[in-house]
Scaffold this motif. Structure first.
Motif, mmCIF file in Angstrom:
data_model
loop_
_atom_site.group_PDB
_atom_site.id
_atom_site.type_symbol
_atom_site.label_atom_id
_atom_site.label_comp_id
_atom_site.label_asym_id
_atom_site.label_seq_id
_atom_site.Cartn_x
_atom_site.Cartn_y
_atom_site.Cartn_z
ATOM 1 N N SER A 86 0.660 -1.353 0.063
ATOM 2 C CA SER A 86 -0.045 0.248 -0.285
ATOM 3 C C SER A 86 0.709 1.518 0.412
ATOM 4 O O SER A 86 0.672 1.917 -0.717
ATOM 5 C CB SER A 86 -1.355 0.113 1.129
ATOM 6 N N GLU A 87 2.012 1.349 0.732
ATOM 7 C CA GLU A 87 2.460 2.404 0.125
ATOM 8 C C GLU A 87 3.553 2.443 -0.320
ATOM 9 O O GLU A 87 3.553 3.743 -1.041
ATOM 10 C CB GLU A 87 3.825 2.131 1.519
ATOM 11 N N ARG A 90 1.144 3.956 -2.754
ATOM 12 C CA ARG A 90 0.645 5.051 -2.757
ATOM 13 C C ARG A 90 2.069 6.793 -2.982
ATOM 14 O O ARG A 90 1.652 7.137 -3.817
ATOM 15 C CB ARG A 90 1.125 5.759 -0.780
#
Length: 126
Positions: A86-87, A90
């Motif tokens: 998820s990082e 992003r």
């Protein structure tokens, strides 16, 4: 070998000894489930290690603890990888937004230069 038959599973014994030990194992169906699970070690391992049922119970519990710890480690790794993914997404989305803004600015600059060029061509008669 017939005396150790109830302690060891049928699938680990040679075929000729399975026939003589089938009845003792069938009569012991009332044993608790943990004792049934402890009798999973093959007879060859029992004989080589010289293990008694107490050692097999400890070995079973050790394997069970190892399995639980492995599952916890895998769950922790899955959570870590999910957070990492998820990082990464992003950061990638931010990079794409920045590139899109830069591309838009370049298009605007290109259109501006094209207009200047067209206007300069129309002003100078050939």
């Amino acid at each position: 070998m017939p005396s150790s038959a109830p302690d060891c599973p049928l699938f680990a014994m040679p075929e000729e000894t399975q026939e003589g030990t089938l009845r003792p194992c069938l009569t012991e169906e009332a044993r608790p489930w943990n004792e049934l699970l402890l009798s999973v070690l093959p007879p060859s391992l029992c004989a080589q290690a010289g293990c008694s049922p107490v050692y097999r119970r400890g070995g079973f519990l050790l394997l069970l603890v190892l399995l639980v710890l492995t599952c916890l480690a895998l769950a922790l790794l899955a959570v870590y990888l999910s957070v990492l993914q998820s990082e990464s997404l992003r950061i990638m989305a931010h990079t794409l937004r920045t590139q899109e803004e830069t591309l838009l600015k370049l298009r605007l600059a290109s259109l501006s230069q094209l207009r200047r060029l067209n206007s300069s061509e129309t002003q100078t008669p050939s």
